[in-house]
Each structure stands twice: as structure tokens, then as C-alpha cells.
Design an enzyme around this catalytic site. Structure first.
Site, PDB file in Angstrom:
ATOM      1  N   TYR A 120      -1.632  -0.928  10.911  1.00  0.00           N
ATOM      2  CA  TYR A 120      -1.938  -1.499   9.586  1.00  0.00           C
ATOM      3  C   TYR A 120      -0.796  -1.192   8.630  1.00  0.00           C
ATOM      4  O   TYR A 120      -0.268  -2.100   7.969  1.00  0.00           O
ATOM      5  CB  TYR A 120      -3.261  -0.941   9.040  1.00  0.00           C
ATOM      6  N   SER A 170       0.835  -1.208   0.000  1.00  0.00           N
ATOM      7  CA  SER A 170       0.000   0.000   0.000  1.00  0.00           C
ATOM      8  C   SER A 170       0.863   1.249   0.000  1.00  0.00           C
ATOM      9  O   SER A 170       1.947   1.266   0.578  1.00  0.00           O
ATOM     10  CB  SER A 170      -0.879  -0.002   1.262  1.00  0.00           C
ATOM     11  N   LYS A 226       2.173  -3.714   6.616  1.00  0.00           N
ATOM     12  CA  LYS A 226       2.521  -3.730   5.191  1.00  0.00           C
ATOM     13  C   LYS A 226       4.026  -3.550   5.011  1.00  0.00           C
ATOM     14  O   LYS A 226       4.683  -4.276   4.256  1.00  0.00           O
ATOM     15  CB  LYS A 226       1.765  -2.626   4.441  1.00  0.00           C
TER      16      LYS A 226
HETATM   17  C1  WQD Z   1      -9.252   9.705   0.997  1.00  0.00           C
HETATM   18  C2  WQD Z   1      -9.474  11.198   1.199  1.00  0.00           C
HETATM   19  C3  WQD Z   1      -9.706  11.818   3.491  1.00  0.00           C
HETATM   20  C4  WQD Z   1     -13.526   9.724   4.114  1.00  0.00           C
HETATM   21  C5  WQD Z   1      -6.661   4.750   3.119  1.00  0.00           C
HETATM   22  C6  WQD Z   1      -5.615   3.921   3.804  1.00  0.00           C
HETATM   23  C7  WQD Z   1      -4.732   3.285   2.757  1.00  0.00           C
HETATM   24  C8  WQD Z   1      -5.577   2.529   1.758  1.00  0.00           C
HETATM   25  C9  WQD Z   1      -6.626   3.429   1.143  1.00  0.00           C
HETATM   26  C10 WQD Z   1      -5.647   0.201   2.323  1.00  0.00           C
HETATM   27  C11 WQD Z   1      -8.680  11.761   2.359  1.00  0.00           C
HETATM   28  C12 WQD Z   1     -10.995  12.091   2.722  1.00  0.00           C
HETATM   29  C13 WQD Z   1     -12.369  10.224   3.547  1.00  0.00           C
HETATM   30  C14 WQD Z   1     -14.549  10.622   4.501  1.00  0.00           C
HETATM   31  C15 WQD Z   1     -13.216  12.453   3.726  1.00  0.00           C
HETATM   32  N1  WQD Z   1      -6.197   1.417   2.367  1.00  0.00           N
HETATM   33  N2  WQD Z   1     -12.217  11.561   3.354  1.00  0.00           N
HETATM   34  N3  WQD Z   1     -14.357  11.965   4.287  1.00  0.00           N
HETATM   35  O1  WQD Z   1      -6.885   7.720   3.856  1.00  0.00           O
HETATM   36  O2  WQD Z   1      -6.055   8.101   1.467  1.00  0.00           O
HETATM   37  O3  WQD Z   1      -6.064   5.796   2.418  1.00  0.00           O
HETATM   38  O4  WQD Z   1      -7.403   3.958   2.229  1.00  0.00           O
HETATM   39  O5  WQD Z   1      -4.630  -0.116   1.780  1.00  0.00           O
HETATM   40  O6  WQD Z   1      -3.853   2.402   3.405  1.00  0.00           O
HETATM   41  O7  WQD Z   1      -4.803   4.789   4.572  1.00  0.00           O
HETATM   42  O8  WQD Z   1      -8.209   6.892   1.844  1.00  0.00           O
HETATM   43  O9  WQD Z   1     -10.594   7.011   1.260  1.00  0.00           O
HETATM   44  O10 WQD Z   1      -9.939   7.085   3.719  1.00  0.00           O
HETATM   45  O11 WQD Z   1      -9.479   9.063   2.266  1.00  0.00           O
HETATM   46  O12 WQD Z   1     -13.063  13.678   3.562  1.00  0.00           O
HETATM   47  O13 WQD Z   1     -15.643  10.212   5.040  1.00  0.00           O
HETATM   48  O14 WQD Z   1     -10.850  11.418   1.496  1.00  0.00           O
HETATM   49  O15 WQD Z   1      -9.435  12.884   4.416  1.00  0.00           O
HETATM   50  O16 WQD Z   1      -8.267  13.075   2.022  1.00  0.00           O
HETATM   51  P1  WQD Z   1      -6.765   7.247   2.450  1.00  0.00           P
HETATM   52  P2  WQD Z   1      -9.636   7.453   2.318  1.00  0.00           P
END
Ligand code: WQD
Length: 333
Positions: A148, A124, A152
Site C-alpha cells: 500500500y 500518505s 503511494k
Molecule cells: C495508530 C496507532 C497503532 C489499532 C495507518 C496507515 C497509514 C494511514 C493511517 C492510510 C498506532 C495503534 C491501532 C489498534 C492500537 N492510512 N493501534 N490498536 O498505523 O499510524 O497509519 O493508518 O493512508 O497509511 O499506515 O494508524 O490507526 O492503524 O494506528 O494500539 O487496534 O494506534 O499501534 O500506534 P497508523 P492506526
């Protein structure tokens, strides 16, 4: 090739199994259905018209894993199985280290015992931590901000050290950015379990009327519109990336990292607007405080995957938004 896909009933695993079957590979899925469901198997078979062998079991049970390898002469392993909720990993670190690392060690020991030399690992972009500047490339220093992410990173190190010691193993460590979207059939996709942590599953739940309003976590980041920027990759492109890694696995001596992303960053509000336009739906949202641990900007340097695997993403953001919604709305029909 006869390929073992651990976690093959999951979101990315199921899409990769479709790609493998459509490319003529024999697929054995090993899954405990902790974060997936058995009906995905028949959906994979319906999409491809091919049969899939399923072995239900837990990779943390060494005897189960040994029997799995003893009963099958695998040529390659694609290893998705593992826990992946960032927040849960902070609350239950031992559960995450025991499952993700302990389970992977069982797979590695079985590979050594039964002389399997090829593995593709589901890593990841989270391993790039908080201190690198995008676009991220595979030579950058790595770190993690939650258990997590550490699992990885530790598994990448375990596989790198093992490959070096074995001398004739070929291991691709695939660093996914933000997988979203679904297969065009609408039969497989990212099934929401409880309140989604990730952006797209949350948006589709708001679209479906299951959640009232999207919280946009912060609008004061140093980005074009103040909201977080990420590299969203279509899950079907990601599946093709696994196929490309498999096709080139013999050229990888030891273990080697590859980014799987588009190289393009979109903000949270970009995604909301793209989803609304692609599906002619209004998404209610409000600006909320930043989420602890989030970074402003994350997107991939895609050069190595292109140069060495011949991998380049093809699907559009519109397709990611339309296919995500097409899958979820079918769930509530
Ligand atoms: C994306 C953007 C949030 C939810 C995570 C894990 C990573 C991988 C992918 C497994 C960010 C914003 C999110 C919400 C929001 N997982 N957001 N409101 O954090 O980039 O990555 O998922 O491998 O390891 O860390 O993905 O989709 O959670 O967030 O504003 O309800 O959307 O702040 O900018 P992230 P995400």
C-alpha cells in the site's frame, strides 16, 4: 471550478466534496463503491443543499475513464480513489499495484488526452517509512514497508515525472497523517467495514459495544507513556487542506509534496483518555504485543503547508473524539 473527485464517496473524499460545494465548486464524484456506499451522495447533498453529479465506475476500466473525461470538461482532479488497507496489501500485492497504479495511469492518460493540467493527489505519511525522525518534513528520504505504501510512493513518482515531462501541469501531493473525526452533522464519517485496522474506528466500535476490548499494540516504545504516538488530524481540517491546495494549485509548478497534519503527536493512551473524557464513556483496553511494521513516533512538520498553502489545522482533539462518536452512534440508532 469543475472538479472531478475520484473516490468522492469515501471517508476523506466525502468531507472534501462538502468543502468544495460549500466553496462554490461544481463536483462530479467518480466512485465504484468498493469501500463506500451510494447513500453518502445524498448525505453530501443534504449537508450542503447542493446537487452532486455521480458517475459510478471503476478507474481500472480505461474506456470508462475516457468517457468520463470526454463527457465533462474538468478543470481539476482530486484523486482519492484507491485501496488503502495495509494488511490486505501485504496479502494481495498484485491487486493493490493493479488497482492503485493501473487506475491512476488511466486518470493520467485521460488528463493528457483531454488537456487537464491540475491534480491533487491523496498521498500518505506512510511514505516516510521507518527510518526518519519526527517531525517529518517533505525533503526527508522516503520508503515504504508494505505494498500500500509503495503504491503511494510510486504514484508520487509517476506524477512528478509526468508533470516534469508535460511542463505546464500543477500537481499537489498531499501527505495525510492520521485522519479521524467526522462532519458535525453526524451524516458522514468513517464507516467501519469489518474489524477496523485503525485506532479510532476500533475505539468507536468498542464504545458501541460491537467489539469487546481495544488491544493497545505495545507499551514499550520510546514515547512518553510507551504507546505509539501519531499526528491525528480532523478530517474536516483535512478537507480544508484540499481546498487550500486547490486555491494555490496554479502556483505549483510541476509536482510538490505537502504534509497535512497538526504537528502534534498523541499516544494511543492519550487518545483513549481523550475519547473517554470527550464522550463520558469508558473504553475497555488491554496491552497487547506490538503490531509488526509499527513505528514509535510519527508527526508532521507543518511549515510548508502553512507557508505555501496558508493551511493550519483548527479543530481540537476533543472535537475529533466527539465527532467520531457522534457519527458512529448515529449508525446504530
Ligand atoms: C495508530 C496507532 C497503532 C489499532 C495507518 C496507515 C497509514 C494511514 C493511517 C492510510 C498506532 C495503534 C491501532 C489498534 C492500537 N492510512 N493501534 N490498536 O498505523 O499510524 O497509519 O493508518 O493512508 O497509511 O499506515 O494508524 O490507526 O492503524 O494506528 O494500539 O487496534 O494506534 O499501534 O500506534 P497508523 P492506526
Amino acid at each position: 471550478m469543475k472538479v472531478l473527485v475520484t473516490g468522492g464517496a469515501g471517508f476523506i473524499g466525502s468531507h472534501t466534496c462538502v468543502e468544495l460545494l460549500e466553496n462554490g465548486h461544481e463536483v462530479i464524484i467518480f466512485d465504484n463503491f468498493y469501500n463506500s456506499s451510494p447513500d453518502v451522495i445524498e448525505r453530501i447533498e443534504k449537508i450542503t443543499g447542493k446537487s452532486v453529479k455521480l458517475v459510478e465506475g471503476d478507474m481500472c476500466d480505461a474506456e470508462t475513464v475516457d468517457k468520463l473525461f470526454k463527457d465533462n470538461e474538468f478543470e481539476c482532479i482530486i484523486h482519492f480513489a484507491g485501496l488503502k488497507a495495509v494488511g490486505e496489501s501485504v496479502a494481495k500485492p498484485v491487486f493493490y499495484y493493479d488497482t492503485n497504479i493501473g487506475g491512476t495511469l488511466n486518470i493520467i492518460k485521460a488528463m493528457q488526452k483531454y488537456d487537464v493540467k491540475k491534480l491533487v493527489f491523496s498521498s500518505s505519511a506512510t511514505v516516510y517509512g521507518m527510518n526518519n525522525v519526527a517531525p517529518y518534513n517533505e525533503t526527508m528520504p522516503t520508503s515504504a514497508t508494505n505494498p500500500y505504501g509503495w503504491t503511494k510512493l510510486m504514484i508520487e513518482q509517476i506524477l512528478t515525472d509526468t508533470a516534469k515531462a508535460q511542463g505546464d501541469w500543477h500537481i499537489a501531493l498531499l501527505r495525510y497523517f492520521n485522519p479521524i473525526g467526522a462532519h458535525s452533522s453526524g451524516l458522514i464519517g468513517e464507516k467501519p467495514n469489518g474489524i477496523p485496522n485503525n485506532l479510532m474506528p476500533y475505539i468507536t466500535q468498542v464504545a458501541a459495544g460491537k467489539l469487546e476490548c481495544l488491544n493497545v499494540f505495545g507499551d514499550d516504545y520510546d514515547t512518553h507513556d510507551g504507546t505509539g504516538v501519531r499526528d491525528y488530524i480532523h478530517v474536516c481540517d483535512l478537507a480544508i487542506g484540499h481546498m487550500k491546495a486547490l486555491n494555490h494549485i496554479d502556483e505549483i509548478d510541476g509536482a510538490r509534496q505537502f504534509n497535512l497534519g497538526t504537528g502534534v503527536g498523541y499516544s494511543v493512551l492519550d487518545i483513549v483518555k481523550a475519547f473517554e473524557k470527550a464522550n463520558d464513556i469508558t473504553i475497555n483496553y488491554k496491552i497487547a504485543p506490538r503490531r509488526p511494521g509499527d513505528i514509535a513516533t510519527c508527526f508532521a512538520d507543518t511549515k510548508r503547508a502553512y507557508d505555501e498553502l496558508g493551511f493550519k489545522t483548527e479543530r481540537s482533539l476533543e472535537d475529533m473524539c466527539q465527532s467520531s462518536w457522534n457519527f458512529v452512534k448515529n449508525l446504530y440508532k
